[in-house]
Design a protein around this motif. Structure first.
Motif, mmCIF file in Angstrom:
data_model
loop_
_atom_site.group_PDB
_atom_site.id
_atom_site.type_symbol
_atom_site.label_atom_id
_atom_site.label_comp_id
_atom_site.label_asym_id
_atom_site.label_seq_id
_atom_site.Cartn_x
_atom_site.Cartn_y
_atom_site.Cartn_z
ATOM 1 N N ASP A 216 13.211 9.163 -4.742
ATOM 2 C CA ASP A 216 14.292 9.757 -4.885
ATOM 3 C C ASP A 216 15.543 8.766 -4.773
ATOM 4 O O ASP A 216 16.513 8.906 -5.691
ATOM 5 C CB ASP A 216 14.663 10.853 -3.923
ATOM 6 C CG ASP A 216 13.668 12.004 -4.135
ATOM 7 O OD1 ASP A 216 12.977 12.165 -5.197
ATOM 8 O OD2 ASP A 216 13.522 12.950 -3.150
ATOM 9 N N ASN A 217 15.391 7.841 -4.182
ATOM 10 C CA ASN A 217 16.472 6.779 -3.935
ATOM 11 C C ASN A 217 16.401 5.850 -5.104
ATOM 12 O O ASN A 217 17.102 4.898 -5.256
ATOM 13 C CB ASN A 217 16.436 6.262 -2.559
ATOM 14 C CG ASN A 217 16.717 6.996 -1.498
ATOM 15 O OD1 ASN A 217 17.597 7.876 -1.615
ATOM 16 N ND2 ASN A 217 16.345 6.476 -0.311
ATOM 17 N N GLY A 218 15.339 5.836 -5.994
ATOM 18 C CA GLY A 218 15.349 4.997 -7.188
ATOM 19 C C GLY A 218 14.835 3.675 -6.931
ATOM 20 O O GLY A 218 15.107 2.545 -7.415
ATOM 21 N N GLU A 219 14.139 3.445 -5.514
ATOM 22 C CA GLU A 219 13.546 2.300 -4.980
ATOM 23 C C GLU A 219 12.193 2.035 -5.772
ATOM 24 O O GLU A 219 11.493 2.960 -6.104
ATOM 25 C CB GLU A 219 13.365 2.160 -3.698
ATOM 26 C CG GLU A 219 14.739 2.310 -2.784
ATOM 27 C CD GLU A 219 14.483 2.773 -1.449
ATOM 28 O OE1 GLU A 219 13.387 2.759 -1.034
ATOM 29 O OE2 GLU A 219 15.500 3.149 -0.765
ATOM 30 N N SER A 220 11.847 0.880 -6.095
ATOM 31 C CA SER A 220 10.538 0.897 -6.575
ATOM 32 C C SER A 220 9.377 0.758 -5.630
ATOM 33 O O SER A 220 9.621 0.692 -4.784
ATOM 34 C CB SER A 220 10.314 -0.670 -7.405
ATOM 35 O OG SER A 220 10.236 -1.566 -6.503
ATOM 36 N N VAL A 221 8.311 1.756 -6.298
ATOM 37 C CA VAL A 221 7.097 1.886 -5.323
ATOM 38 C C VAL A 221 5.947 1.427 -5.940
ATOM 39 O O VAL A 221 5.683 1.753 -7.420
ATOM 40 C CB VAL A 221 7.206 3.486 -5.171
ATOM 41 C CG1 VAL A 221 5.678 4.037 -4.457
ATOM 42 C CG2 VAL A 221 8.344 3.917 -4.238
ATOM 43 N N THR A 222 5.091 0.903 -5.303
ATOM 44 C CA THR A 222 3.706 0.367 -5.859
ATOM 45 C C THR A 222 2.633 1.174 -5.512
ATOM 46 O O THR A 222 2.580 1.953 -4.729
ATOM 47 C CB THR A 222 3.516 -0.967 -5.368
ATOM 48 O OG1 THR A 222 3.334 -1.252 -4.005
ATOM 49 C CG2 THR A 222 4.480 -2.048 -5.695
ATOM 50 N N SER A 223 1.399 0.942 -6.312
ATOM 51 C CA SER A 223 0.478 1.801 -5.915
ATOM 52 C C SER A 223 -0.082 1.509 -4.324
ATOM 53 O O SER A 223 -0.651 2.211 -3.629
ATOM 54 C CB SER A 223 -0.868 1.421 -6.912
ATOM 55 O OG SER A 223 -1.208 -0.031 -6.747
ATOM 56 N N LYS A 224 -0.053 0.269 -4.092
ATOM 57 C CA LYS A 224 -0.296 -0.420 -2.688
ATOM 58 C C LYS A 224 0.407 0.438 -1.792
ATOM 59 O O LYS A 224 -0.012 0.939 -0.792
ATOM 60 C CB LYS A 224 0.051 -1.762 -2.654
ATOM 61 C CG LYS A 224 -0.464 -2.410 -1.318
ATOM 62 C CD LYS A 224 -0.444 -3.985 -1.485
ATOM 63 C CE LYS A 224 -0.713 -4.829 -0.153
ATOM 64 N NZ LYS A 224 0.209 -4.948 0.957
ATOM 65 N N ASP A 225 1.694 0.560 -1.916
ATOM 66 C CA ASP A 225 2.577 1.342 -0.828
ATOM 67 C C ASP A 225 2.201 2.839 -0.722
ATOM 68 O O ASP A 225 2.068 3.297 0.177
ATOM 69 C CB ASP A 225 4.212 1.662 -1.645
ATOM 70 C CG ASP A 225 4.843 -0.147 -1.755
ATOM 71 O OD1 ASP A 225 4.550 -0.656 -0.834
ATOM 72 O OD2 ASP A 225 5.759 -0.050 -2.492
ATOM 73 N N ILE A 226 1.662 3.530 -2.096
ATOM 74 C CA ILE A 226 1.187 4.815 -2.036
ATOM 75 C C ILE A 226 0.085 4.881 -1.177
ATOM 76 O O ILE A 226 -0.169 5.749 -0.531
ATOM 77 C CB ILE A 226 0.964 5.221 -3.526
ATOM 78 C CG1 ILE A 226 2.418 5.511 -4.134
ATOM 79 C CG2 ILE A 226 0.530 6.781 -3.397
ATOM 80 C CD1 ILE A 226 2.432 5.586 -5.809
ATOM 81 N N PHE A 227 -1.057 4.143 -1.288
ATOM 82 C CA PHE A 227 -2.344 4.105 -0.535
ATOM 83 C C PHE A 227 -2.087 3.777 0.966
ATOM 84 O O PHE A 227 -2.569 4.417 1.704
ATOM 85 C CB PHE A 227 -3.113 3.158 -1.165
ATOM 86 C CG PHE A 227 -4.022 3.802 -2.391
ATOM 87 C CD1 PHE A 227 -4.939 4.262 -1.796
ATOM 88 C CD2 PHE A 227 -3.868 3.273 -3.470
ATOM 89 C CE1 PHE A 227 -5.960 5.225 -3.137
ATOM 90 C CE2 PHE A 227 -4.450 3.905 -4.568
ATOM 91 C CZ PHE A 227 -5.548 4.567 -4.432
ATOM 92 N N GLU A 228 -0.870 3.032 1.078
ATOM 93 C CA GLU A 228 -0.933 2.675 2.527
ATOM 94 C C GLU A 228 -0.244 3.855 3.294
ATOM 95 O O GLU A 228 -0.350 4.183 4.445
ATOM 96 C CB GLU A 228 0.333 1.263 2.709
ATOM 97 C CG GLU A 228 -0.594 0.057 2.447
ATOM 98 C CD GLU A 228 0.275 -1.201 2.408
ATOM 99 O OE1 GLU A 228 1.472 -1.102 2.631
ATOM 100 O OE2 GLU A 228 -0.540 -2.301 2.426
ATOM 101 N N ALA A 229 0.743 4.371 2.802
ATOM 102 C CA ALA A 229 1.330 5.650 3.136
ATOM 103 C C ALA A 229 0.495 6.622 3.422
ATOM 104 O O ALA A 229 0.406 7.651 4.198
ATOM 105 C CB ALA A 229 2.452 6.124 2.339
ATOM 106 N N ALA A 230 -0.440 6.975 2.458
ATOM 107 C CA ALA A 230 -1.607 7.935 2.396
ATOM 108 C C ALA A 230 -2.414 7.763 3.571
ATOM 109 O O ALA A 230 -2.607 8.774 4.449
ATOM 110 C CB ALA A 230 -2.350 8.003 1.171
ATOM 111 N N GLN A 231 -2.937 6.422 3.801
ATOM 112 C CA GLN A 231 -3.492 6.152 5.170
ATOM 113 C C GLN A 231 -2.950 6.327 6.408
ATOM 114 O O GLN A 231 -3.547 6.549 7.308
ATOM 115 C CB GLN A 231 -4.076 4.946 4.879
ATOM 116 C CG GLN A 231 -5.310 4.567 3.941
ATOM 117 C CD GLN A 231 -5.554 3.192 3.625
ATOM 118 O OE1 GLN A 231 -4.886 2.393 3.193
ATOM 119 N NE2 GLN A 231 -6.833 2.859 4.168
ATOM 120 N N ALA A 232 -1.465 6.276 6.431
ATOM 121 C CA ALA A 232 -0.622 6.554 7.500
ATOM 122 C C ALA A 232 -0.294 8.027 7.411
ATOM 123 O O ALA A 232 0.705 8.626 8.227
ATOM 124 C CB ALA A 232 0.765 5.777 7.416
#
Length: 323
Positions: A216-232
């Protein structure tokens, strides 16, 4: 007597080389930068120079080698040993590859598509455990793959066999693919695909989530970020991973329902998510696979990492071993 194989993995940023034993053990490896300037005209001469330099360095001659194998992006003509349309190498026109290397180095040469070659590597000494029936899916900036059935790579009549990234998984509301179709696996299961899914799903997600906040803030998000967040336990990231693994599970089930391989091996950068990814793909795979397939085909993680390309390329060269 010739006892070594030379494998070359040609990529858009680096060319990787490996000297291997006849049973697939890497003895030496090195890499050079891929110089794609001036329509990629330096690439083949650079490869030749690097081979000659390293043979001198290691005190080897052409007589020590059974053959050279190479994996390349683009459309590969295995008979002519040429490559056409490898745009990340600036090779839009057909390039003479094999004839030049054979003439300059004096060692028999074989070439195939890079995804096919990586599949051969994983099948030979990686997760495929040298089984004759293995499917390899590589998740990177795109989705590539290779199908090995009854010990042979499947090429198809135009060399487009094994284009796993272009299985349609979302025919109605899918994203446009670079191939011209809509809803290909590549559009949702590549590193860029999962980020695309995240943007799409963020529009309707209500709730606290660091990943949604970043988007929402227009920051760049990577596939790695998404998997790490899901694991958390970020529930939004978890829902993205679930959609992603649904598509992958559906596609691998469809392939397996046709081929019933011993294993479907998942590799490429995104596979670094490991067991967290594999087990969730397997859950969806089991839902959509035919009963006998479900019981006999395994979903595995690749084991060779960046070496799959040089090892698979070397295995191409093993065709020159005299029976």
């Amino acid at each position: 007597m010739a006892q070594k194989l030379l494998g070359i993995d040609l990529g858009g940023t680096t060319v990787k080389f490996g000297i291997l034993t006849l049973d697939g053990q890497v003895q030496e490896k090195w890499a050079i930068e891929t110089n794609i300037l001036e329509d990629g005209k330096h690439i083949v001469p650079d490869i030749v120079a690097s081979i000659k330099h390293h043979l001198d360095l290691y005190g080897l001659t052409k007589d020590d080698f059974v053959g050279i194998g190479m994996g390349s992006p683009g459309a590969v003509d295995r008979q002519e040993k040429t490559v056409t349309g490898a745009f990340n190498l600036n090779w839009s026109e057909t390039q003479q590859v094999g004839s030049v290397i054979e003439a300059e180095v004096g060692i028999p040469f074989a070439i195939d598509n890079d995804a096919n070659v990586a599949a051969l590597g994983e099948r030979w000494v990686g997760a495929g455990a040298n089984n004759p029936d293995v499917v390899f899916v590589t998740l990177g900036t795109g989705v590539g793959g290779g199908v090995i059935a009854d010990g042979n790579l499947i090429h198809g009549v135009a060399g487009a066999g094994g284009e796993i990234g272009h299985i349609i998984v979302e025919p109605e509301n899918g994203f446009d693919c670079t191939c011209g179709n809509k809803g290909c696996l590549e559009t949702v299961a590549s590193a860029t695909g999962i980020v695309r899914l995240a943007h799409q799903m963020a529009e309707s997600y209500e709730g606290a989530s660091p990943i949604k906040a970043s988007l929402d803030n227009g920051e760049s998000v990577t596939s790695k970020d998404i998997f790490e967040a899901a694991q958390a336990n970020d529930s939004f990231a978890n829902s993205i991973v679930d959609r992603f693994t649904f598509y992958l599970g559906l596609a691998t089930a469809n392939i397996s329902n046709i081929l019933n391989p011993d294993s479907v091996v998942i590799g490429g950068g995104v596979s670094a998510a490991g067991e967290f990814l594999r087990s969730r793909v397997e859950d969806h795979f089991k839902k959509y696979s035919f009963p006998q397939v479900r019981q006999t085909t395994q979903i595995k993680l690749a084991q060779l990492g960046n070496d799959a390309g040089i090892i698979g390329a070397a295995s191409l060269a093993s065709q020159f071993i005299e029976a």
